[in-house]
Design a protein around this motif. Sequence first.
Motif, PDB file in Angstrom:
ATOM      1  N   SER A  45      76.931 -63.966   1.373  1.00  0.00           N
ATOM      2  CA  SER A  45      76.885 -62.782   2.240  1.00  0.00           C
ATOM      3  C   SER A  45      77.928 -62.868   3.339  1.00  0.00           C
ATOM      4  O   SER A  45      78.256 -61.856   3.974  1.00  0.00           O
ATOM      5  CB  SER A  45      75.491 -62.628   2.852  1.00  0.00           C
ATOM      6  OG  SER A  45      75.079 -63.837   3.471  1.00  0.00           O
ATOM      7  N   GLU A 179      64.436 -61.792  -3.749  1.00  0.00           N
ATOM      8  CA  GLU A 179      65.102 -60.779  -2.929  1.00  0.00           C
ATOM      9  C   GLU A 179      64.784 -59.374  -3.420  1.00  0.00           C
ATOM     10  O   GLU A 179      64.955 -59.058  -4.597  1.00  0.00           O
ATOM     11  CB  GLU A 179      66.619 -60.990  -2.927  1.00  0.00           C
ATOM     12  CG  GLU A 179      67.353 -59.967  -2.061  1.00  0.00           C
ATOM     13  CD  GLU A 179      68.795 -60.314  -1.776  1.00  0.00           C
ATOM     14  OE1 GLU A 179      69.476 -59.520  -1.093  1.00  0.00           O
ATOM     15  OE2 GLU A 179      69.258 -61.378  -2.228  1.00  0.00           O
ATOM     16  N   ILE A 200      63.065 -62.425   0.880  1.00  0.00           N
ATOM     17  CA  ILE A 200      63.911 -61.559   1.705  1.00  0.00           C
ATOM     18  C   ILE A 200      63.693 -60.151   1.160  1.00  0.00           C
ATOM     19  O   ILE A 200      64.143 -59.805   0.075  1.00  0.00           O
ATOM     20  CB  ILE A 200      65.394 -62.000   1.694  1.00  0.00           C
ATOM     21  CG1 ILE A 200      66.245 -61.022   2.520  1.00  0.00           C
ATOM     22  CG2 ILE A 200      65.937 -62.214   0.299  1.00  0.00           C
ATOM     23  CD1 ILE A 200      67.638 -61.541   2.854  1.00  0.00           C
ATOM     24  N   GLN A 209      60.592 -67.344   4.546  1.00  0.00           N
ATOM     25  CA  GLN A 209      61.410 -66.143   4.720  1.00  0.00           C
ATOM     26  C   GLN A 209      62.839 -66.551   5.025  1.00  0.00           C
ATOM     27  O   GLN A 209      63.091 -67.595   5.628  1.00  0.00           O
ATOM     28  CB  GLN A 209      60.884 -65.275   5.876  1.00  0.00           C
ATOM     29  CG  GLN A 209      59.465 -64.780   5.714  1.00  0.00           C
ATOM     30  CD  GLN A 209      59.328 -63.762   4.594  1.00  0.00           C
ATOM     31  OE1 GLN A 209      60.257 -63.006   4.323  1.00  0.00           O
ATOM     32  NE2 GLN A 209      58.159 -63.722   3.952  1.00  0.00           N
ATOM     33  N   LEU A 211      66.600 -64.574   6.416  1.00  0.00           N
ATOM     34  CA  LEU A 211      67.348 -63.401   6.851  1.00  0.00           C
ATOM     35  C   LEU A 211      68.803 -63.793   7.071  1.00  0.00           C
ATOM     36  O   LEU A 211      69.117 -64.975   7.281  1.00  0.00           O
ATOM     37  CB  LEU A 211      66.777 -62.819   8.153  1.00  0.00           C
ATOM     38  CG  LEU A 211      65.537 -61.935   8.056  1.00  0.00           C
ATOM     39  CD1 LEU A 211      65.107 -61.475   9.445  1.00  0.00           C
ATOM     40  CD2 LEU A 211      65.769 -60.731   7.145  1.00  0.00           C
ATOM     41  N   ASP A 215      72.332 -59.762  10.583  1.00  0.00           N
ATOM     42  CA  ASP A 215      71.327 -58.697  10.567  1.00  0.00           C
ATOM     43  C   ASP A 215      70.290 -58.933  11.662  1.00  0.00           C
ATOM     44  O   ASP A 215      69.896 -58.007  12.382  1.00  0.00           O
ATOM     45  CB  ASP A 215      70.613 -58.644   9.209  1.00  0.00           C
ATOM     46  CG  ASP A 215      71.496 -58.122   8.096  1.00  0.00           C
ATOM     47  OD1 ASP A 215      72.451 -57.375   8.383  1.00  0.00           O
ATOM     48  OD2 ASP A 215      71.222 -58.447   6.926  1.00  0.00           O
ATOM     49  N   LEU A 216      69.844 -60.176  11.784  1.00  0.00           N
ATOM     50  CA  LEU A 216      68.808 -60.529  12.751  1.00  0.00           C
ATOM     51  C   LEU A 216      69.234 -60.197  14.176  1.00  0.00           C
ATOM     52  O   LEU A 216      68.433 -59.699  14.968  1.00  0.00           O
ATOM     53  CB  LEU A 216      68.481 -62.019  12.611  1.00  0.00           C
ATOM     54  CG  LEU A 216      67.375 -62.621  13.450  1.00  0.00           C
ATOM     55  CD1 LEU A 216      66.746 -63.803  12.722  1.00  0.00           C
ATOM     56  CD2 LEU A 216      67.908 -63.116  14.799  1.00  0.00           C
ATOM     57  N   LYS A 224      71.747 -51.255   7.193  1.00  0.00           N
ATOM     58  CA  LYS A 224      70.594 -52.033   7.644  1.00  0.00           C
ATOM     59  C   LYS A 224      69.495 -51.913   6.609  1.00  0.00           C
ATOM     60  O   LYS A 224      68.852 -50.877   6.492  1.00  0.00           O
ATOM     61  CB  LYS A 224      70.091 -51.535   8.992  1.00  0.00           C
ATOM     62  CG  LYS A 224      68.869 -52.304   9.512  1.00  0.00           C
ATOM     63  CD  LYS A 224      68.444 -51.759  10.869  1.00  0.00           C
ATOM     64  CE  LYS A 224      67.186 -52.443  11.378  1.00  0.00           C
ATOM     65  NZ  LYS A 224      65.995 -52.098  10.552  1.00  0.00           N
ATOM     66  N   VAL A 228      64.900 -55.707   7.093  1.00  0.00           N
ATOM     67  CA  VAL A 228      65.438 -56.435   8.245  1.00  0.00           C
ATOM     68  C   VAL A 228      64.711 -56.042   9.518  1.00  0.00           C
ATOM     69  O   VAL A 228      64.478 -54.861   9.776  1.00  0.00           O
ATOM     70  CB  VAL A 228      66.947 -56.157   8.411  1.00  0.00           C
ATOM     71  CG1 VAL A 228      67.445 -56.672   9.759  1.00  0.00           C
ATOM     72  CG2 VAL A 228      67.727 -56.820   7.276  1.00  0.00           C
ATOM     73  N   ARG A 229      64.328 -57.021  10.299  1.00  0.00           N
ATOM     74  CA  ARG A 229      63.891 -56.779  11.676  1.00  0.00           C
ATOM     75  C   ARG A 229      64.972 -57.314  12.596  1.00  0.00           C
ATOM     76  O   ARG A 229      65.335 -58.490  12.534  1.00  0.00           O
ATOM     77  CB  ARG A 229      62.566 -57.476  11.989  1.00  0.00           C
ATOM     78  CG  ARG A 229      62.175 -57.339  13.477  1.00  0.00           C
ATOM     79  CD  ARG A 229      60.907 -58.082  13.806  1.00  0.00           C
ATOM     80  NE  ARG A 229      59.746 -57.430  13.230  1.00  0.00           N
ATOM     81  CZ  ARG A 229      58.496 -57.866  13.404  1.00  0.00           C
ATOM     82  NH1 ARG A 229      58.268 -58.947  14.128  1.00  0.00           N
ATOM     83  NH2 ARG A 229      57.496 -57.228  12.838  1.00  0.00           N
ATOM     84  N   ARG A 230      65.485 -56.461  13.444  1.00  0.00           N
ATOM     85  CA  ARG A 230      66.485 -56.902  14.420  1.00  0.00           C
ATOM     86  C   ARG A 230      65.773 -57.444  15.643  1.00  0.00           C
ATOM     87  O   ARG A 230      64.994 -56.747  16.286  1.00  0.00           O
ATOM     88  CB  ARG A 230      67.398 -55.737  14.804  1.00  0.00           C
ATOM     89  CG  ARG A 230      68.424 -55.392  13.738  1.00  0.00           C
ATOM     90  CD  ARG A 230      69.412 -54.370  14.240  1.00  0.00           C
ATOM     91  NE  ARG A 230      70.481 -54.153  13.270  1.00  0.00           N
ATOM     92  CZ  ARG A 230      71.422 -53.232  13.407  1.00  0.00           C
ATOM     93  NH1 ARG A 230      71.425 -52.447  14.454  1.00  0.00           N
ATOM     94  NH2 ARG A 230      72.354 -53.110  12.476  1.00  0.00           N
TER      95      ARG A 230
END
Length: 276
Positions: A45, A179, A200, A209, A211, A215-216, A224, A228-230
């Motif tokens: 990634s 994923e 994921i 988990q 991430l 993204d985080l 997004k 994803v949780r920012r």
Amino acid sequence: MAKLTIPELKSRKGRGSLVMLTAYDYPTAKLAAEAGVDVLLVGDSLGMVVLGYDSTVPVSLEEVLHHTKAARRGAPEVHLVADLPFLADATPERALAAAERLVKEGGADSVKLEGAKLEAVRALVSAGVPVLGHVGLTPQTAGMLGGYKVQGKTPAAAKKLLEDALALEAAGVWGVVLEMVPVPLAARVTEQLSVPTIGIGAGAATDGQVLVFHDLIGVFDRFKPKFVRRYLEGGALIRDAIAAYAADVRSGAFPADEHGYAMDESALEGLYGKES
């Protein structure tokens, strides 16, 4: 924090608490280690979030190796997984050659490959290289899967995904990344496997988990994913800081006196000569 061994990683099965995060450089890996992350992943990634490619496909082994070395220096006591990039695992021989470099030169503790490439997995495990599997959405071959979409939604696809995960376990992987897999299916796969699953976009029933760091912290804005949780809107904070720096330079507010270094005026006499 001591580096988790393969038996220790496997012992996290059923606990749901294994924490993995991507890291592509020294400072990120160092911060993640200080925060207590269990496993770091130098994922391909990096091609999208660091190198600006449109997909993970262009990522080369040299690029993964470069970033693995940096992450290793930042987190010498954290279990480090490095991705085998696209086609590096096309044959067992290629997988072994790529893994040798990532482990010996890069300092990786494990390698990860996408899909049920069982011969490659067996060759790596036989050679003593720990392997993390990856099923569901496999970004390197996303085009063949219909794009970046949830996988395993039909009975046939769900059955194939479970079979692939079980086959990877039988081939010797220490864990499997799931994923973009429907939550009930991820729970079923996790229940069936005796090795940890790391989700994921696969719900909370997995054994851990993962991430993508960018993204985080909110510094990758091309898209997004739903999963994803920012935890930080870092992009906005960084942009504001740079804008403030630029404004201070243009206004003359930076650098101020405290940002410079003084010297004895007499030291300048030899440069300019004494005034008469």
